[in-house]
Design a protein around this motif. Structure first.
Motif, PDB file in Angstrom:
ATOM      1  N   VAL A  78     -44.169 -16.612   6.441  1.00 19.96           N
ATOM      2  CA  VAL A  78     -44.479 -15.772   5.269  1.00 19.96           C
ATOM      3  C   VAL A  78     -45.977 -15.775   4.994  1.00 19.96           C
ATOM      4  O   VAL A  78     -46.569 -14.718   4.726  1.00 19.96           O
ATOM      5  CB  VAL A  78     -43.671 -16.241   4.039  1.00 19.96           C
ATOM      6  N   MET A  79     -46.599 -16.940   5.072  1.00 22.43           N
ATOM      7  CA  MET A  79     -48.045 -17.017   4.813  1.00 22.43           C
ATOM      8  C   MET A  79     -48.832 -16.251   5.881  1.00 22.43           C
ATOM      9  O   MET A  79     -49.811 -15.567   5.559  1.00 22.43           O
ATOM     10  CB  MET A  79     -48.503 -18.475   4.753  1.00 22.43           C
ATOM     11  N   LEU A  80     -48.427 -16.347   7.129  1.00 18.45           N
ATOM     12  CA  LEU A  80     -49.093 -15.579   8.181  1.00 18.45           C
ATOM     13  C   LEU A  80     -48.926 -14.085   7.961  1.00 18.45           C
ATOM     14  O   LEU A  80     -49.876 -13.312   8.150  1.00 18.45           O
ATOM     15  CB  LEU A  80     -48.535 -15.965   9.555  1.00 18.45           C
ATOM     16  N   TYR A  81     -47.740 -13.666   7.552  1.00 16.96           N
ATOM     17  CA  TYR A  81     -47.498 -12.250   7.299  1.00 16.96           C
ATOM     18  C   TYR A  81     -48.394 -11.740   6.157  1.00 16.96           C
ATOM     19  O   TYR A  81     -49.004 -10.677   6.262  1.00 16.96           O
ATOM     20  CB  TYR A  81     -46.020 -12.014   6.973  1.00 16.96           C
ATOM     21  N   LEU A  82     -48.463 -12.516   5.089  1.00 21.51           N
ATOM     22  CA  LEU A  82     -49.328 -12.122   3.967  1.00 21.51           C
ATOM     23  C   LEU A  82     -50.798 -12.091   4.383  1.00 21.51           C
ATOM     24  O   LEU A  82     -51.560 -11.222   3.936  1.00 21.51           O
ATOM     25  CB  LEU A  82     -49.115 -13.066   2.786  1.00 21.51           C
ATOM     26  N   LEU A 111     -56.351 -10.070  13.905  1.00 24.27           N
ATOM     27  CA  LEU A 111     -55.015  -9.531  13.650  1.00 24.27           C
ATOM     28  C   LEU A 111     -54.079  -9.748  14.843  1.00 24.27           C
ATOM     29  O   LEU A 111     -52.912 -10.103  14.665  1.00 24.27           O
ATOM     30  CB  LEU A 111     -55.096  -8.045  13.307  1.00 24.27           C
ATOM     31  N   PHE A 112     -54.580  -9.536  16.060  1.00 24.28           N
ATOM     32  CA  PHE A 112     -53.753  -9.763  17.243  1.00 24.28           C
ATOM     33  C   PHE A 112     -53.357 -11.228  17.369  1.00 24.28           C
ATOM     34  O   PHE A 112     -52.207 -11.544  17.697  1.00 24.28           O
ATOM     35  CB  PHE A 112     -54.469  -9.307  18.514  1.00 24.28           C
ATOM     36  N   ILE A 113     -54.282 -12.129  17.122  1.00 23.56           N
ATOM     37  CA  ILE A 113     -53.982 -13.563  17.201  1.00 23.56           C
ATOM     38  C   ILE A 113     -52.961 -13.953  16.141  1.00 23.56           C
ATOM     39  O   ILE A 113     -51.989 -14.670  16.422  1.00 23.56           O
ATOM     40  CB  ILE A 113     -55.280 -14.384  17.068  1.00 23.56           C
ATOM     41  N   ILE A 155     -49.111 -15.494  16.707  1.00 28.71           N
ATOM     42  CA  ILE A 155     -48.622 -16.735  16.098  1.00 28.71           C
ATOM     43  C   ILE A 155     -47.413 -16.453  15.210  1.00 28.71           C
ATOM     44  O   ILE A 155     -46.442 -17.223  15.199  1.00 28.71           O
ATOM     45  CB  ILE A 155     -49.753 -17.427  15.309  1.00 28.71           C
ATOM     46  N   LEU A 156     -47.461 -15.338  14.471  1.00 29.66           N
ATOM     47  CA  LEU A 156     -46.338 -14.971  13.608  1.00 29.66           C
ATOM     48  C   LEU A 156     -45.070 -14.715  14.411  1.00 29.66           C
ATOM     49  O   LEU A 156     -43.984 -15.187  14.057  1.00 29.66           O
ATOM     50  CB  LEU A 156     -46.692 -13.734  12.775  1.00 29.66           C
ATOM     51  N   VAL A 157     -45.195 -13.990  15.494  1.00 25.34           N
ATOM     52  CA  VAL A 157     -44.025 -13.704  16.326  1.00 25.34           C
ATOM     53  C   VAL A 157     -43.466 -14.991  16.919  1.00 25.34           C
ATOM     54  O   VAL A 157     -42.245 -15.209  16.921  1.00 25.34           O
ATOM     55  CB  VAL A 157     -44.386 -12.684  17.419  1.00 25.34           C
ATOM     56  N   LEU A 158     -44.336 -15.869  17.409  1.00 27.76           N
ATOM     57  CA  LEU A 158     -43.857 -17.130  17.982  1.00 27.76           C
ATOM     58  C   LEU A 158     -43.168 -18.013  16.943  1.00 27.76           C
ATOM     59  O   LEU A 158     -42.106 -18.586  17.215  1.00 27.76           O
ATOM     60  CB  LEU A 158     -45.017 -17.888  18.618  1.00 27.76           C
TER      61      LEU A 158
END
Length: 99
Positions: free
Chosen positions: A18-22, A50-52, A56-59
């Motif tokens: 959630v924090m990465l998404y925000l 943004l790509f990095i 990380i968010l997907v993983l």
């Protein structure tokens, strides 16, 4: 009530997701919506960030989904499932916005 270590791991992994998404939304809004209109060069450093962050968010989301499925925790299966759908919709919206 004491929770097992696996459920705590899912909690912290979901919180990280959630924090990465925000953070991704905040960087994208700052760069492309609220950004300086007179800027002529492409913000390569922000796009790389943004790509990095998306990687990380997907993983983290897929790891949480996998662990939730392995321990059969319905609550976190649903939460991570919603997160996967939210990531996909955001990706499609960004792709549609920027072509």
């Amino acid at each position: 009530m004491k929770q097992s270590g696996k459920v705590q791991f899912l909690f912290w992994l979901f919180s990280l997701s959630v924090m990465l998404y925000l953070w991704i939304i905040w960087v994208a809004v700052q760069t492309f919506v609220l950004g300086d209109a007179t800027r002529s060069e492409f913000p390569e450093d922000r796009v790389a960030l943004l790509f990095i962050l998306y990687g990380i968010l997907v993983l983290s989301t897929l790891a949480g989904t996998t662990v939730a499925i392995f321990i059969n925790n319905k609550r976190y299966i649903n939460r991570f499932g919603v997160m996967v759908i939210l990531i996909f919709i955001t990706f499609l919206a960004g792709k549609g916005f920027f072509g």
